[in-house]
Scaffold this motif. Sequence first.
Motif, PDB file in Angstrom:
ATOM      1  N   GLY A   1      17.273  63.570  49.211  1.00 38.62           N
ATOM      2  CA  GLY A   1      17.975  63.820  47.954  1.00 38.62           C
ATOM      3  C   GLY A   1      19.016  64.916  48.158  1.00 38.62           C
ATOM      4  N   ASN A   2      20.115  64.795  47.450  1.00 39.00           N
ATOM      5  CA  ASN A   2      21.151  65.833  47.460  1.00 39.00           C
ATOM      6  C   ASN A   2      21.378  66.241  46.012  1.00 39.00           C
ATOM      7  OD1 ASN A   2      23.399  67.436  47.724  1.00 39.00           O
ATOM      8  ND2 ASN A   2      24.807  65.766  48.225  1.00 39.00           N
ATOM      9  N   TRP A   3      20.803  67.362  45.658  1.00 36.48           N
ATOM     10  CA  TRP A   3      20.885  67.789  44.252  1.00 36.48           C
ATOM     11  C   TRP A   3      22.273  68.307  43.885  1.00 36.48           C
ATOM     12  CZ3 TRP A   3      15.818  71.118  43.202  1.00 36.48           C
ATOM     13  CH2 TRP A   3      14.694  70.297  43.388  1.00 36.48           C
ATOM     14  N   LYS A   4      23.083  68.600  44.877  1.00 32.34           N
ATOM     15  CA  LYS A   4      24.424  69.167  44.642  1.00 32.34           C
ATOM     16  C   LYS A   4      24.291  70.451  43.810  1.00 32.34           C
ATOM     17  CE  LYS A   4      26.262  64.551  44.948  1.00 32.34           C
ATOM     18  NZ  LYS A   4      27.436  63.694  44.820  1.00 32.34           N
ATOM     19  N   MET A   5      25.298  70.753  42.960  1.00 30.66           N
ATOM     20  CA  MET A   5      25.238  71.998  42.185  1.00 30.66           C
ATOM     21  C   MET A   5      24.611  71.701  40.822  1.00 30.66           C
ATOM     22  SD  MET A   5      28.194  74.866  41.576  1.00 30.66           S
ATOM     23  CE  MET A   5      28.970  74.121  40.147  1.00 30.66           C
TER      24      MET A   5
ATOM     25  N   TRP B   1      34.247  56.166  48.275  1.00 33.18           N
ATOM     26  CA  TRP B   1      34.456  55.379  47.065  1.00 33.18           C
ATOM     27  C   TRP B   1      33.156  54.985  46.379  1.00 33.18           C
ATOM     28  CZ3 TRP B   1      32.243  50.601  48.024  1.00 33.18           C
ATOM     29  CH2 TRP B   1      32.130  50.231  49.363  1.00 33.18           C
ATOM     30  N   ALA B   2      32.043  55.215  47.032  1.00 33.43           N
ATOM     31  CA  ALA B   2      30.754  54.838  46.435  1.00 33.43           C
ATOM     32  C   ALA B   2      29.962  56.047  45.936  1.00 33.43           C
ATOM     33  CB  ALA B   2      29.915  54.070  47.464  1.00 33.43           C
ATOM     34  N   ILE B   3      30.460  57.262  46.215  1.00 33.29           N
ATOM     35  CA  ILE B   3      29.687  58.455  45.852  1.00 33.29           C
ATOM     36  C   ILE B   3      29.901  58.818  44.389  1.00 33.29           C
ATOM     37  CG2 ILE B   3      29.333  60.915  46.287  1.00 33.29           C
ATOM     38  CD1 ILE B   3      30.011  60.419  49.190  1.00 33.29           C
TER      39      ILE B   3
ATOM     40  N   GLY C   1      18.302  56.673  53.095  1.00 35.94           N
ATOM     41  CA  GLY C   1      19.408  56.969  52.197  1.00 35.94           C
ATOM     42  C   GLY C   1      19.581  58.451  51.932  1.00 35.94           C
ATOM     43  N   LEU C   2      20.815  58.809  51.598  1.00 34.55           N
ATOM     44  CA  LEU C   2      21.116  60.141  51.062  1.00 34.55           C
ATOM     45  C   LEU C   2      21.509  59.897  49.609  1.00 34.55           C
ATOM     46  CD1 LEU C   2      21.521  63.188  51.399  1.00 34.55           C
ATOM     47  CD2 LEU C   2      23.793  62.742  52.332  1.00 34.55           C
ATOM     48  N   ILE C   3      20.752  60.492  48.719  1.00 37.22           N
ATOM     49  CA  ILE C   3      20.845  60.111  47.312  1.00 37.22           C
ATOM     50  C   ILE C   3      21.248  61.303  46.459  1.00 37.22           C
ATOM     51  CG2 ILE C   3      19.436  59.343  45.328  1.00 37.22           C
ATOM     52  CD1 ILE C   3      18.325  58.228  48.676  1.00 37.22           C
ATOM     53  N   GLY C   4      22.332  61.148  45.713  1.00 34.30           N
ATOM     54  CA  GLY C   4      22.786  62.219  44.831  1.00 34.30           C
ATOM     55  C   GLY C   4      22.155  62.098  43.455  1.00 34.30           C
ATOM     56  N   GLY C   5      22.865  61.465  42.542  1.00 33.61           N
ATOM     57  CA  GLY C   5      22.442  61.404  41.140  1.00 33.61           C
ATOM     58  C   GLY C   5      20.995  60.991  40.931  1.00 33.61           C
ATOM     59  N   ALA C   6      20.565  59.969  41.646  1.00 32.49           N
ATOM     60  CA  ALA C   6      19.215  59.439  41.425  1.00 32.49           C
ATOM     61  C   ALA C   6      18.118  60.334  42.021  1.00 32.49           C
ATOM     62  CB  ALA C   6      19.110  58.012  41.987  1.00 32.49           C
TER      63      ALA C   6
ATOM     64  N   TYR D   1      26.018  57.744  56.541  1.00 29.48           N
ATOM     65  CA  TYR D   1      27.272  57.042  56.239  1.00 29.48           C
ATOM     66  C   TYR D   1      27.420  56.974  54.731  1.00 29.48           C
ATOM     67  CZ  TYR D   1      30.493  53.356  55.096  1.00 29.48           C
ATOM     68  OH  TYR D   1      31.522  52.657  54.521  1.00 29.48           O
ATOM     69  N   GLU D   2      28.450  57.627  54.221  1.00 33.26           N
ATOM     70  CA  GLU D   2      28.671  57.671  52.773  1.00 33.26           C
ATOM     71  C   GLU D   2      30.123  57.313  52.467  1.00 33.26           C
ATOM     72  OE1 GLU D   2      25.648  60.358  50.705  1.00 33.26           O
ATOM     73  OE2 GLU D   2      27.251  61.645  51.390  1.00 33.26           O
ATOM     74  N   PRO D   3      30.392  56.059  52.131  1.00 33.13           N
ATOM     75  CA  PRO D   3      31.760  55.721  51.759  1.00 33.13           C
ATOM     76  C   PRO D   3      32.157  56.525  50.525  1.00 33.13           C
ATOM     77  CG  PRO D   3      30.249  53.887  51.276  1.00 33.13           C
ATOM     78  CD  PRO D   3      29.454  54.922  52.007  1.00 33.13           C
TER      79      PRO D   3
ATOM     80  N   GLY E   1      29.064  68.370  56.271  1.00 29.80           N
ATOM     81  CA  GLY E   1      30.197  67.446  56.259  1.00 29.80           C
ATOM     82  C   GLY E   1      30.204  66.495  55.079  1.00 29.80           C
ATOM     83  N   HIS E   2      29.490  66.835  54.013  1.00 30.64           N
ATOM     84  CA  HIS E   2      29.538  65.977  52.827  1.00 30.64           C
ATOM     85  C   HIS E   2      31.000  65.826  52.392  1.00 30.64           C
ATOM     86  CE1 HIS E   2      28.931  64.466  48.781  1.00 30.64           C
ATOM     87  NE2 HIS E   2      27.705  64.133  49.163  1.00 30.64           N
ATOM     88  N   SER E   3      31.345  64.659  51.885  1.00 34.15           N
ATOM     89  CA  SER E   3      32.757  64.407  51.542  1.00 34.15           C
ATOM     90  C   SER E   3      33.269  65.374  50.476  1.00 34.15           C
ATOM     91  CB  SER E   3      32.944  62.962  51.099  1.00 34.15           C
ATOM     92  OG  SER E   3      32.212  62.723  49.924  1.00 34.15           O
ATOM     93  N   GLU E   4      32.353  65.870  49.622  1.00 35.22           N
ATOM     94  CA  GLU E   4      32.798  66.844  48.616  1.00 35.22           C
ATOM     95  C   GLU E   4      33.194  68.155  49.287  1.00 35.22           C
ATOM     96  OE1 GLU E   4      29.357  66.583  46.065  1.00 35.22           O
ATOM     97  OE2 GLU E   4      29.920  64.533  45.541  1.00 35.22           O
ATOM     98  N   ARG E   5      32.496  68.522  50.347  1.00 40.40           N
ATOM     99  CA  ARG E   5      32.855  69.750  51.074  1.00 40.40           C
ATOM    100  C   ARG E   5      34.136  69.540  51.884  1.00 40.40           C
ATOM    101  NH1 ARG E   5      30.424  73.876  49.659  1.00 40.40           N
ATOM    102  NH2 ARG E   5      31.810  74.872  51.136  1.00 40.40           N
TER     103      ARG E   5
HETATM  104  C1  PEP Z   1      25.786  62.032  47.677  1.00 39.15           C
HETATM  105  O1  PEP Z   1      26.202  62.980  47.037  1.00 39.15           O
HETATM  106  O2  PEP Z   1      25.529  62.196  48.875  1.00 39.15           O
HETATM  107  C2  PEP Z   1      25.612  60.754  46.993  1.00 39.15           C
HETATM  108  C3  PEP Z   1      25.364  59.685  47.713  1.00 39.15           C
HETATM  109  O3  PEP Z   1      25.723  60.763  45.629  1.00 39.15           O
HETATM  110  P1  PEP Z   1      25.362  59.537  44.629  1.00 39.15           P
HETATM  111  O4  PEP Z   1      24.042  58.983  45.065  1.00 39.15           O
HETATM  112  O5  PEP Z   1      25.308  60.179  43.287  1.00 39.15           O
HETATM  113  O6  PEP Z   1      26.461  58.536  44.774  1.00 39.15           O
END
Ligand code: PEP
Length: 251
Positions: free
Chosen positions: A8-12, A171-173, A232-237, A167-169, A95-99
């Motif tokens: 999980g990636n809780w972000k901020m 356009w899908a984040i 998976g690397l999961i943000g929102g969920a 791998y995190e496209p 290396g997250h795309s947001e960073r």
């Molecule tokens: C992420 O931040 O790494 C990510 C995949 O986010 P989300 O699952 O919300 O698209």
Amino acid sequence: MRKNLIAGNWKMNTTLPEGLALAKGLNEALNGKTVKCDVVIGVPFIHLASVAAAIDTSRIAVAAQNCADKEKGAYTGEVSAAMVASTGAKYVILGHSERRAYYHETAEVLKEKVILALANRLTPIFCIGETLDDRDAGKQFDVVDEQVKASLFGLSAEDFSHLVIAYEPVWAIGTGKTATAEQAQEIHAHIRSTIASKYGQAIAENCSILYGGSMNAGNAKELVAKPDVDGGLIGGASLSVENFLPIIEAF
Ligand code: PEP
């Protein structure tokens, strides 16, 4: 064999009390359950020590979402890999795309972060992925190759064998758009062949490659069923037990 991993990636998101409640809730939900993957939660820096102390870290490993590209010293506001490791965290998302996009992290800076993370026995979850423009131009394979080569291919084989790729496209984040399982499989297999070209088949086969980008309870099963998608690397969920648990159970 490579491991299956859901991170999980809780972000901020979450205050410390909210983060502790979420971590404890997940810990409880997994209590007594047999799951077929390793579980990681990537929490804000200030949560690391408290979360690591509040959960069973043999069941849920804790990750930072970043670390400094310098070892220590006069870098006000930065958090070093050694500091992260001292909290009990075992992973660091790098290396997250947001960073890369908002904090202008370059391949060179990321290379330093990876080296310092590994030197402190943290497992980097190294994120790569193309933008929509890249994909529309058919450049997705070149983009991920360049990201891997520029930041990781200076590592020894031994060091490389200790990291995880996500791998995190772009356009899908956070967009609700997910790569199809076929698109994910195609590029994961490509990334694995790029790794094999440098480090050999055995190291490539042992490298866990996660998919990230709007992964959820509804699409996780199909994605992780693909032979080169190791989790998976999961943000929102990942921000609620209710949404995160079914993804863990997708294996
Ligand atoms: C992420 O931040 O790494 C990510 C995949 O986010 P989300 O699952 O919300 O698209």
